[in-house]
Motif scaffolding. Structure first.
Motif, mmCIF file in Angstrom:
data_model
loop_
_atom_site.group_PDB
_atom_site.id
_atom_site.type_symbol
_atom_site.label_atom_id
_atom_site.label_comp_id
_atom_site.label_asym_id
_atom_site.label_seq_id
_atom_site.Cartn_x
_atom_site.Cartn_y
_atom_site.Cartn_z
ATOM 1 N N ALA A 20 -2.548 52.506 48.783
ATOM 2 C CA ALA A 20 -1.358 51.516 48.884
ATOM 3 C C ALA A 20 -0.696 51.763 50.379
ATOM 4 C CB ALA A 20 -0.273 51.384 47.925
ATOM 5 N N LEU A 21 -0.813 53.216 50.776
ATOM 6 C CA LEU A 21 -0.301 53.682 51.891
ATOM 7 C C LEU A 21 -1.078 53.210 52.863
ATOM 8 C CD1 LEU A 21 1.854 55.235 53.386
ATOM 9 C CD2 LEU A 21 0.596 57.257 53.113
ATOM 10 N N ALA A 22 -2.344 53.404 53.076
ATOM 11 C CA ALA A 22 -3.612 53.075 53.986
ATOM 12 C C ALA A 22 -3.574 51.586 54.065
ATOM 13 C CB ALA A 22 -4.923 53.643 53.412
ATOM 14 N N ALA A 125 14.650 69.596 36.514
ATOM 15 C CA ALA A 125 13.406 69.395 36.862
ATOM 16 C C ALA A 125 13.228 68.105 37.721
ATOM 17 C CB ALA A 125 12.421 69.209 35.906
ATOM 18 N N GLY A 126 13.906 67.243 37.659
ATOM 19 C CA GLY A 126 14.131 65.927 38.502
ATOM 20 C C GLY A 126 14.660 66.333 39.846
ATOM 21 N N ALA A 127 15.966 66.980 39.617
ATOM 22 C CA ALA A 127 16.601 67.495 40.964
ATOM 23 C C ALA A 127 15.707 68.456 41.758
ATOM 24 C CB ALA A 127 17.841 68.158 40.558
ATOM 25 N N VAL A 128 15.036 69.261 41.055
ATOM 26 C CA VAL A 128 13.943 70.233 41.864
ATOM 27 C C VAL A 128 12.942 69.295 42.475
ATOM 28 C CG1 VAL A 128 12.385 72.048 41.998
ATOM 29 C CG2 VAL A 128 14.546 72.172 40.581
ATOM 30 N N ARG A 129 12.496 68.155 41.766
ATOM 31 C CA ARG A 129 11.312 67.568 42.509
ATOM 32 C C ARG A 129 11.935 66.828 43.626
ATOM 33 N NH1 ARG A 129 8.589 62.204 39.632
ATOM 34 N NH2 ARG A 129 10.569 61.416 40.088
ATOM 35 N N HIS A 130 12.963 66.190 43.485
ATOM 36 C CA HIS A 130 13.832 65.600 44.724
ATOM 37 C C HIS A 130 14.154 66.362 45.843
ATOM 38 C CE1 HIS A 130 17.635 63.255 46.178
ATOM 39 N NE2 HIS A 130 16.478 62.402 46.636
ATOM 40 N N GLY A 131 14.290 67.557 45.524
ATOM 41 C CA GLY A 131 14.681 68.593 46.704
ATOM 42 C C GLY A 131 13.291 68.974 47.250
ATOM 43 N N ILE A 132 12.309 69.319 46.612
ATOM 44 C CA ILE A 132 11.098 69.549 47.281
ATOM 45 C C ILE A 132 10.637 68.459 47.981
ATOM 46 C CG2 ILE A 132 8.707 69.844 46.633
ATOM 47 C CD1 ILE A 132 9.517 71.596 44.109
ATOM 48 N N SER A 133 10.495 67.206 47.609
ATOM 49 C CA SER A 133 10.363 66.083 48.743
ATOM 50 C C SER A 133 10.783 65.991 49.541
ATOM 51 C CB SER A 133 10.332 64.892 47.667
ATOM 52 O OG SER A 133 9.779 64.963 46.409
ATOM 53 N N ARG A 134 12.263 66.375 49.700
ATOM 54 C CA ARG A 134 12.908 66.184 51.056
ATOM 55 C C ARG A 134 12.628 67.199 51.848
ATOM 56 N NH1 ARG A 134 19.172 64.906 49.349
ATOM 57 N NH2 ARG A 134 19.280 64.902 51.818
ATOM 58 N N ALA A 135 12.622 68.547 51.289
ATOM 59 C CA ALA A 135 12.190 69.619 52.138
ATOM 60 C C ALA A 135 10.868 69.524 52.591
ATOM 61 C CB ALA A 135 12.168 70.885 51.165
ATOM 62 N N LEU A 136 9.987 68.863 51.951
ATOM 63 C CA LEU A 136 8.712 68.605 52.647
ATOM 64 C C LEU A 136 8.836 67.535 53.856
ATOM 65 C CD1 LEU A 136 5.962 68.235 49.625
ATOM 66 C CD2 LEU A 136 6.007 69.749 51.466
ATOM 67 N N THR A 137 9.601 66.511 53.741
ATOM 68 C CA THR A 137 9.668 65.797 54.935
ATOM 69 C C THR A 137 10.426 66.504 55.973
ATOM 70 O OG1 THR A 137 11.908 64.854 53.993
ATOM 71 C CG2 THR A 137 9.730 63.765 53.374
ATOM 72 N N TYR A 138 11.143 67.299 55.588
ATOM 73 C CA TYR A 138 11.883 68.341 56.843
ATOM 74 C C TYR A 138 10.731 69.171 57.398
ATOM 75 C CZ TYR A 138 16.319 66.574 55.042
ATOM 76 O OH TYR A 138 17.381 65.733 54.661
ATOM 77 N N TYR A 139 10.111 69.720 56.757
ATOM 78 C CA TYR A 139 8.858 70.480 57.347
ATOM 79 C C TYR A 139 8.018 69.867 57.833
ATOM 80 C CZ TYR A 139 6.053 74.876 57.563
ATOM 81 O OH TYR A 139 5.427 75.742 57.824
ATOM 82 N N GLU A 140 7.387 68.686 57.349
ATOM 83 C CA GLU A 140 6.334 67.962 57.986
ATOM 84 C C GLU A 140 6.755 66.541 58.095
ATOM 85 O OE1 GLU A 140 2.039 68.480 57.215
ATOM 86 O OE2 GLU A 140 2.612 70.453 55.734
ATOM 87 N N PRO A 141 7.425 66.150 58.918
ATOM 88 C CA PRO A 141 7.936 64.743 59.078
ATOM 89 C C PRO A 141 6.866 63.481 58.689
ATOM 90 C CG PRO A 141 8.722 65.813 60.621
ATOM 91 C CD PRO A 141 7.732 66.947 60.122
ATOM 92 N N ASP A 142 5.641 63.623 59.033
ATOM 93 C CA ASP A 142 4.639 62.824 58.828
ATOM 94 C C ASP A 142 4.313 62.628 57.184
ATOM 95 O OD1 ASP A 142 4.353 62.636 61.471
ATOM 96 O OD2 ASP A 142 2.673 64.252 61.395
ATOM 97 N N LEU A 143 4.733 63.292 56.414
ATOM 98 C CA LEU A 143 4.536 63.127 54.967
ATOM 99 C C LEU A 143 5.624 62.110 54.485
ATOM 100 C CD1 LEU A 143 4.088 66.725 53.575
ATOM 101 C CD2 LEU A 143 2.247 64.995 54.307
ATOM 102 N N ARG A 144 6.796 61.890 55.030
ATOM 103 C CA ARG A 144 7.576 60.927 54.883
ATOM 104 C C ARG A 144 7.142 59.551 54.154
ATOM 105 N NH1 ARG A 144 12.954 60.171 54.722
ATOM 106 N NH2 ARG A 144 13.731 58.133 54.884
ATOM 107 N N GLY A 145 6.076 59.074 54.833
ATOM 108 C CA GLY A 145 5.773 57.432 54.186
ATOM 109 C C GLY A 145 4.932 57.813 53.012
ATOM 110 N N ILE A 146 4.101 58.850 52.703
ATOM 111 C CA ILE A 146 3.447 59.180 51.402
ATOM 112 C C ILE A 146 4.615 59.256 50.338
ATOM 113 C CG2 ILE A 146 1.862 60.313 50.010
ATOM 114 C CD1 ILE A 146 0.557 60.946 52.854
ATOM 115 N N LEU A 147 5.477 60.263 50.704
ATOM 116 C CA LEU A 147 6.529 60.494 49.734
ATOM 117 C C LEU A 147 7.589 59.406 49.380
ATOM 118 C CD1 LEU A 147 7.144 64.213 50.683
ATOM 119 C CD2 LEU A 147 5.918 63.384 48.739
ATOM 120 N N LYS A 148 7.633 58.395 50.427
ATOM 121 C CA LYS A 148 8.497 57.486 49.964
ATOM 122 C C LYS A 148 7.907 56.473 49.294
ATOM 123 C CE LYS A 148 12.246 55.006 51.972
ATOM 124 N NZ LYS A 148 13.460 55.179 51.276
ATOM 125 N N VAL A 149 6.656 56.062 49.588
ATOM 126 C CA VAL A 149 5.761 54.953 48.805
ATOM 127 C C VAL A 149 5.811 55.413 47.359
ATOM 128 C CG1 VAL A 149 3.544 54.119 48.227
ATOM 129 C CG2 VAL A 149 4.658 54.155 50.739
#
Length: 179
Positions: A20-22, A125-149
């Motif tokens: 879907a992202l591709a 667990a849901g809060a930690v998942r949300h935090g991990i996702s946001r931290a990943l986008t801060y560490y690697e901004p290119d991952l934002r599209g995949i995590l957003k979808v």
């Protein structure tokens, strides 16, 4: 539409998500000049890391708040000073935490240190998942599209409805007595 795909909710695999992202990226590339010009106008996101090479984010779900730090490592997850296996005993809750890494092909590449409080284990667990996702986008901004979808960057705003006066719970009425 088939019987299994009712409404707008669909379940899929990680491969479906990547496809879907591709497809979305191909559609924007096919549109040509306008989409490319708009993308060029927006500044490139820079990684947001502290002096120790960590990225920090806050995740929320129901009444739970998680403060999450990620850094490159072997994939160890520590929650409130305890290993994830000890803190989240149910496999379903541990699966929630690893979803952002699996979707972004970063499984066992980051160590996670988090503190979480409030709510129950499911909300935490849901809060930690949300935090991990946001931290990943801060560490690697290119991952934002995949995590957003995948829907991991959206804060799930559902919460317990408040109790109303004249009711036993939020909506439940007291038992009716004819006599």
């Amino acid at each position: 539409m088939s019987g299994s795909q009712t409404g707008t909710t669909q379940t899929g695999t990680l491969a479906d998500l990547r496809e879907a992202l591709a497809a979305r990226q191909a559609a924007t590339a096919a549109q040509g000049g306008t989409a490319a010009a708009e993308a060029a106008d927006q500044p490139k996101r820079e990684p947001n890391r502290d002096a120790f090479g960590r990225s920090y984010a806050t995740g929320r779900r129901k009444e739970s708040v998680a403060r999450v730090w990620i850094k490159p490592g072997k994939g160890e997850i520590t929650v409130n000073g305890r290993p994830v296996v000890q803190y989240f005993a149910r496999p379903v809750l541990r699966m929630l935490l690893t979803q952002p890494f699996l979707v972004s092909d970063r499984y066992n590449q980051f160590d996670v240190i988090c503190t979480v409080n409030g709510g129950g284990l499911s909300g935490q667990a849901g809060a930690v998942r949300h935090g991990i996702s946001r931290a990943l986008t801060y560490y690697e901004p290119d991952l934002r599209g995949i995590l957003k979808v995948a829907g991991f960057l959206t804060r799930d705003s559902r919460a317990v409805e408040r109790k109303k006066y004249g009711k036993a719970k939020a909506r439940r009425s007291f038992q009716f007595s004819k006599r």
